[in-house]
Structure formats: C-alpha cells, structure tokens
Design an enzyme around this catalytic site. Structure first.
Site, PDB file in Angstrom:
ATOM      1  N   CYS A  83      78.108  34.086  31.525  1.00 36.25           N
ATOM      2  CA  CYS A  83      77.016  34.542  30.897  1.00 36.25           C
ATOM      3  C   CYS A  83      75.619  34.284  31.588  1.00 36.25           C
ATOM      4  O   CYS A  83      75.588  32.949  31.615  1.00 36.25           O
ATOM      5  CB  CYS A  83      76.996  34.044  29.301  1.00 36.25           C
ATOM      6  SG  CYS A  83      75.601  34.505  28.221  1.00 36.25           S
ATOM      7  N   GLY A  96      62.986  48.928   3.024  1.00 36.62           N
ATOM      8  CA  GLY A  96      63.083  48.187   1.894  1.00 36.62           C
ATOM      9  C   GLY A  96      64.259  48.609   0.847  1.00 36.62           C
ATOM     10  O   GLY A  96      64.509  47.982   0.096  1.00 36.62           O
ATOM     11  N   CYS A 156      72.525  33.555  30.102  1.00 36.20           N
ATOM     12  CA  CYS A 156      71.672  33.194  29.208  1.00 36.20           C
ATOM     13  C   CYS A 156      71.367  31.503  29.475  1.00 36.20           C
ATOM     14  O   CYS A 156      72.299  31.035  30.014  1.00 36.20           O
ATOM     15  CB  CYS A 156      72.123  33.566  27.844  1.00 36.20           C
ATOM     16  SG  CYS A 156      73.135  32.319  27.202  1.00 36.20           S
ATOM     17  N   GLN A 163      73.893  58.100   2.473  1.00 37.29           N
ATOM     18  CA  GLN A 163      74.543  57.326   1.545  1.00 37.29           C
ATOM     19  C   GLN A 163      75.785  58.179   0.911  1.00 37.29           C
ATOM     20  O   GLN A 163      76.123  59.176   1.417  1.00 37.29           O
ATOM     21  CB  GLN A 163      73.527  57.117   0.405  1.00 37.29           C
ATOM     22  CG  GLN A 163      72.536  56.190   0.926  1.00 37.29           C
ATOM     23  CD  GLN A 163      72.904  54.706   0.932  1.00 37.29           C
ATOM     24  OE1 GLN A 163      73.969  54.333   0.819  1.00 37.29           O
ATOM     25  NE2 GLN A 163      71.987  54.105   1.904  1.00 37.29           N
ATOM     26  N   ASP A 191      72.244  47.299  13.709  1.00 39.19           N
ATOM     27  CA  ASP A 191      71.577  46.013  13.725  1.00 39.19           C
ATOM     28  C   ASP A 191      72.246  45.193  13.058  1.00 39.19           C
ATOM     29  O   ASP A 191      73.190  45.665  12.161  1.00 39.19           O
ATOM     30  CB  ASP A 191      69.993  46.422  13.273  1.00 39.19           C
ATOM     31  CG  ASP A 191      70.490  46.456  11.714  1.00 39.19           C
ATOM     32  OD1 ASP A 191      70.869  47.436  11.181  1.00 39.19           O
ATOM     33  OD2 ASP A 191      70.236  45.686  10.846  1.00 39.19           O
ATOM     34  N   CYS A 251      73.976  29.085  28.446  1.00 37.85           N
ATOM     35  CA  CYS A 251      75.307  28.766  29.294  1.00 37.85           C
ATOM     36  C   CYS A 251      75.194  28.254  30.527  1.00 37.85           C
ATOM     37  O   CYS A 251      75.833  28.164  31.397  1.00 37.85           O
ATOM     38  CB  CYS A 251      75.824  30.439  29.537  1.00 37.85           C
ATOM     39  SG  CYS A 251      76.703  30.846  27.821  1.00 37.85           S
ATOM     40  N   GLY A 307      74.612  51.589   3.474  1.00 41.78           N
ATOM     41  CA  GLY A 307      75.623  51.544   2.546  1.00 41.78           C
ATOM     42  C   GLY A 307      76.797  51.056   2.721  1.00 41.78           C
ATOM     43  O   GLY A 307      77.856  51.257   1.846  1.00 41.78           O
TER      44      GLY A 307
END
Lengths: 411, 411
Positions: free
Chosen positions: A339, A130, A341, A224, A301, A344, A251
């Site tokens: 690729c 959060g 996927c 941080q 991420d 593709c 950060g």
C-alpha cells in the site's frame, strides 16, 4: 407490474395527481438534454458479469467508474486535508445537504464559492438530498406529502425540507451531482409503508426535476421500494419516465441481509438505462462493493472506511485488522506491504501505539489507509473489467474478504 | 559566589560527595570530545544584540539555529503526519522520555529502530529527560537523592527514574540529543528549595554524564537555579566543569513573569560557552522566542503552537486569532495571506466552520499553521541575524506581537 401498483394510488395521504398523470406531464426533454450534458462513456463491459467500466464527465472533471466516493458530511472528509484525500485516489467526494444546510448554511457556502470553494476541493462533488436523514434521524423527523420536517440535531429547532428546498440547497452548494429528495424507510417494513414511501419518492423526484435551474449540475433519481421487486421495478421505471442523468439505488443497507441487498441489485440494475451511471447509496463493506460492481453498479459511498478507521479498524486485502489488539504490539510490518499510503510507511506497532495513547494521528492515518484501500479495490475492479476478467476477480475477493464481515462492526 | 553556595552542601539529604569533589573527578575529556563530535558552527553574530546564527551538526542531520522544536510527546507531533511536520520547516523535534518509557516502553522502541524508526522521522530528535514531569506531575512525584519516583499517570503504578535510568532510556530511544535528568521546582519557591534542587541537578548531571555509553548521541546539561542569579551562575559553571555538548536553561516558564525569565537569560547566557548551543526549555510564546534569541538562545521547544492550535487559536505575525469567533464566519481571507501552509489555502470562514462543527481537521490544520508560523518566525530571525539587523527585527516583533499575550491562554 405497473398497473398493479397504481391501484393503490387512491390511498395516498394528501391526494396529489396520480403518478401516471405526473408522468404524462414529463416531456422527456430533461433526460435527453442532461444525459448529453454529463456523458457517461462506457469503456468496457465484463463478459461474464454485469460489471461495467466507464468514465463519468462532470463539470469539475472526470470520474473513473466503478468509483468509491469518500463521505465529507460537514465539508470535510473527517481528519483528511485536501491533499490527503487526493492522495487516496478519490475522483469525487460526497457532501451532505442536511448537515451543511444547518451549519454553516448553504447561503454562506454559496457566498464562499460553493462547496468546492468552501472546502478547497476542485474535483467533482456529489451532494445527497437529506433523504437519508429522514431515515437516520428517525424520531426527530416527520414526513408529509409536502416534505420532511426535522428537529435539528444541533439545537432542536424545526427544519422543513421539501423537494424544492433540497434542490435549492444543492444548487447553492454547487455540487456536480444533486440527488432527488427521497423518503427512506427502515427495513424490515410493511409493504404498504414501503410502497407509500416509494410512491412519495417518485412524486418528490418529479418536483425536484421541475425545480432545477442550474445547468452545470447533474441530477440523479433514487430507486426506492424496499425489498419488494415489484415496487423496485415500478420505482425505476417511474424515475426513467421523469428522466435523470443517473440513477441511484437507495433504501438499502438499512437493516437487511447482504444477500437481500444483492438480490435487489439484480432486480433493479437490469431495468435501469445501460448508458447512464448507477449509484448504490451508503454501501458498504469491501465485499459489498465488489458484489455491487458485478451486478452493474458504477458508484458507491460509505462512511465505513473513515468511521471504522477512527475506531482502529484497518481494512486489508485479506480482511480487517483491529489495530488495538496486543498481537500488533511488536509487529514491524506495515498494515499492507504494497500500500502506498502514508500510514503504511509505519509499522503496525506504531499505529497500535497511537491508538493506545489516544493520539489523533491514529484515526487520521487509518482513515487515510482505509480510503486508500477502498480506492485501490475499485482500481483493481476497473482493471479486471478492462481485462474482461471480473468473474475471477469476484471469486478471488469473495475468498479473501470472507472474514470482512467484521468490517461492519465498531461503527 | 561558588564558595557561598558550597557552604550549604552539608545539608544535602543523603550525604553524597561535595560538589567540588565531584567536579574534581571530571577529566574534561567529555567536553572536548563531544563538542568536536557534534560541532556547532557559528555563521553570524548580531552586532547589537546577543543573537547568534548557527548550524548544529547531529547524527541525523543539521539543525539551523535559532531553531524551534515541535513537541512530539508520545512519538507523534499531535495530529501531524511526518510529511506535514517536514512541511512546517522543522529540522528537529522533541520526544518525551517519561511518556515513551511508560508507553509503549523504550525497549520496544529500541527493538523497532529507536524513536526515529518507530515514528518514521529521520531527522534529528532531542529527548527530554523526565525532569520536567517531576515538576508537572507535582503531587504524583517524590524526589530523593537517588532519583525521582512517579505514580504513573496511566495506571498509578510506581515508576523510578534515576539519572542512570533516564540516560539508559534516552539511549534506547536513540535520540540525537539526550538531556540530563534535572530537578525542576515550581516558581515562586524559597531559595533553599531552589538551591537544593539546583545542587541535586548538578549531582544528577554528573551521574548522567558518567553513565553515557552511546557515542552517536549528544548530551546537554540543564542550568537550574530559579530566579536567583547566583544559583543560576553556579549551576552554569558546575555543568561546564562536568562538560556537555550543549547547555539548556531549565526551570523557566513555570509561573514567573516573562521579564524575570528574560532577566535570567541575561544572567545565564553570558556564562555559557560561546561555541556551544544553548537551549531554553519549554518556551514559549512567539515574543519569548524573539526575546530569547536576542539574549543568545539557539534552541526552543513548546507545546503552545500545537496545544493552542487544537483549541482554535491561530498565531499570526500581528498576534493571535481566536478562530471560533463570529467575526470569522464570512471571512474569505486565509489566516495569513503569505503563509505557505495547507491551512492557509482555506478561508478563515472554513477554519471556523471546522471548529464549530467539532471536526478533527480544524485542530490538525491549526496545528500545522501554528508550527509553520513558529518556523517562519525562526527563519526570519535567522535572516535578520545574517543581515546583522536583529535589533530592528526585535523592535518590530515587540510592536507586532504586543497583543500576543493572549497566545498564552487557552492551553
């Protein structure tokens, strides 16, 4: 370095114990116990860069690192079924504490088998704390020593999120990795503001560690300190005194130049434990991942592959393509010929048509392609490290992804 | 009956040859040739109803009948990948001539391998003719003997669609089954208007048949005539004189009561060839399919499973569920316990959450579930006919789907 920063402790807003006292209370039992519980096996280290190849062992399985984690904010990686997420090659996904606690609520998710059972994903999950919403919801947030107070983006109601709340919620969600609640500030920011947030983050990290009760859940601290090397180092050292199962770098990617971010990685990674995973939060473009790995980062991420995919931008090894462009109208070739996927299997012309016709299959297919692209990039990075050849890989990627800055756009 | 209707031919708007002259020109060569080219094997007939169990052989494969065709208006069954469409159990899907001819254009699709190559579906495809848009676009359409003139719903430009254009476009799309261009009117309508449109549809059907040049494409005629048994019969007989590979029943489910539609099926099916497929266009609710099969219909299409799925309505064997309802909030059970679809790996609580959170996975999963439901319903119907037990199946479905009228709503 530490002594210099401690001098400012007197100015803290609500007079808690000075950080060296807090640190003195820590017995280091956590660090030892937890790093054994969730072992990070290092398989290879690159000889010319700081890149590492590892395996992170978590309650729901192994994560091959360097790893990219697709973002599943509201209990779904937007537009993808569980089968489709797996097919991209992801070992681990990310869920958002703030969003899930507001809707449908962490108690409900706990009732329904935790986030794994709720969304039907039986591999590792990391939940954020959060903290990023303290930054991203800006005006709707107030921070005190006690915790953060949000105005819910759903109904405007007041939501309190203390470190202890964040841990409790993440325990109810049952993620494999919980993150400490941190105080993220937008950059650029004054040094006092950055230091204040960093030090509060350390105190909150201690409270998070103290309030843990779920053994089958790793917890990562978050470094941080903005763009200040001294503050970053102080944060990294303070977190290690508390002791965590892994260390995130937070950060960043909040308004600064990429070069500044890379510089901070060069400051922080060397002062983090070599035998524990490092996670660069919310980053980023393909080139940022490659540069991050070179500096010793193991996990990433970002919403970029899915958000940009929904906006008709396709990542490729030679930079991004804007799929609405007229140039694709009669193009029989797939986005990337090699690729595997499902996107593709189609021509660029078809993908363009889906976006022109506002068909939801367009966003779905490009999300799948982009996530597959990110996973394949990480797989190639892992192979390069195993070969001891990450330096060449890095140079090649810099050349190829030169134009990939465009990837930062239409989010 | 025929004589009575022919009396009105003098009033036709642009003085073409009277219908019996047109019919006289037909050599019947098409009917013989084409029905052999696309054989419809009847496997079983139910002893107590008019239900039939068959296999339709088409250039891209077999279709087990009774069959439901998912609608892929713009070259995509909304929200589903090709794998996902296949997993629902569909043998054949439908594409829309009007939409595809406007965007991306049938020449472009032809260049890119026809609709099969363009969208990546290698099983049978049926294309409609654009006739339904004459009805559904209402004010934006003008009909003359020559053909229909549309104001494009995309850019307001004028689009002419003559029977010959519709055939040419469908040949460029390369569908397995092309439909004749028909003139569909909204019901209720005056008998003169209905007769006029029916007779024009017959003349257009002849023009469609005359302009065909693609051997690997079946063509179905479309019976019109509103709710007037005499006009319906005349249309069915007129089409058979021209000769088609199959016969559709059009102009239903356009405002009339279900009972009136069923009554028209009882009028039309008995006067259609027993050895050729029958297709009830744009229908409908699960109970309508079951009732249609009982009256001798072999094929159906409808947007209901996908459109209602996008609007959070889930079909089940015991009637539909509105997935936004509070009652599903903590419900751990799947939509249907015995359903093999990916949506039914999740709880109702999770599906509800996706819709509450406005996540695109919700529409995708319910579209998949609803299409799977329709295919399973047709599979059960086929099994019942094979057992010679369709009468009991029909009674059971009437009881179970009693509440399924709700299914007609949030479209």
């Amino acid at each position: 370095m530490l002594a210099k920063s401690y001098a400012c402790l007197k100015s803290w807003d609500s007079g808690p114990a000075p950080i060296d006292e807090i640190i003195a209370q820590t017995t280091f039992r956590f660090r030892m116990a937890y790093s054994q519980r969730f072992p990070f096996q290092k398989i290879a280290e690159d000889p010319t860069t700081s890149a590492r190849r590892g395996i992170l062992n978590l309650p729901h399985g192994q994560v091959q690192t360097p790893a990219f984690m697709p973002v599943g904010t509201q209990g779904t990686v937007k537009g993808l079924t569980i089968d489709q997420i797996e097919a991209t090659g992801a070992d681990i996904i990310l869920g958002n504490t703030y969003h899930l606690s507001l809707r449908p609520g962490s108690e409900l998710i706990a009732e329904l088998g935790g986030l794994h059972g709720f969304m039907g994903w039986d591999r590792p999950i990391l939940t954020d704390s959060g903290g990023f919403q303290i930054f991203s919801l800006g005006d709707m947030t107030k921070v005190s020593e006690q915790g953060a107070t949000f105005k819910s983006h759903l109904d405007g109601s007041t939501v309190h999120l203390r470190p202890e709340d964040s841990v409790r919620i993440q325990q109810e969600l049952g993620s494999d990795i919980a993150m400490v609640l941190d105080h993220v500030v937008a950059l650029p920011a004054g040094v006092d503001q950055v230091r204040d947030a960093m030090e509060r983050s350390l105190r909150w990290a201690q409270r998070c560690q103290d309030s843990r009760s779920r053994s089958q859940q790793a917890m990562f601290g978050i470094v941080q300190g903005g763009l200040d090397p001294g503050l970053r180092q102080q944060s990294a050292e303070g977190l290690q005194r508390i002791g965590f199962d892994g260390y995130a770098i937070g950060g960043l990617s909040v308004g600064e130049e990429p070069a500044e971010m890379y510089r901070m990685l060069e400051v922080v990674c060397p002062v983090l434990p070599t035998d524990q995973p490092r996670y660069l939060m919310g980053v980023g473009r393909p080139i940022d991942l490659v540069e991050g790995v070179a500096r010793g980062v193991d996990m990433f991420d970002c919403v970029m592959p899915t958000r940009n995919g929904r906006n008709a931008l396709a990542f490729t090894a030679d930079g991004p393509l804007r799929m609405r462009n007229q140039c694709h109208a009669r193009d029989e070739s797939p986005i990337e010929a090699d690729c595997p996927c499902v996107a593709c299997r189609h021509s660029r012309a078809y993908i363009r048509h889906l976006f022109q016709a506002d068909e939801m299959l367009g966003p779905t297919l490009l999300s799948i392609h982009n996530l597959t692209f990110y996973q394949r990039l990480m797989a190639r990075a892992r192979q390069a490290i195993e070969r001891g050849d990450y330096g060449s890989f890095l140079l090649d990627q810099r050349r190829r992804l030169m134009d990939a800055n465009a990837g930062q756009e239409p989010v």
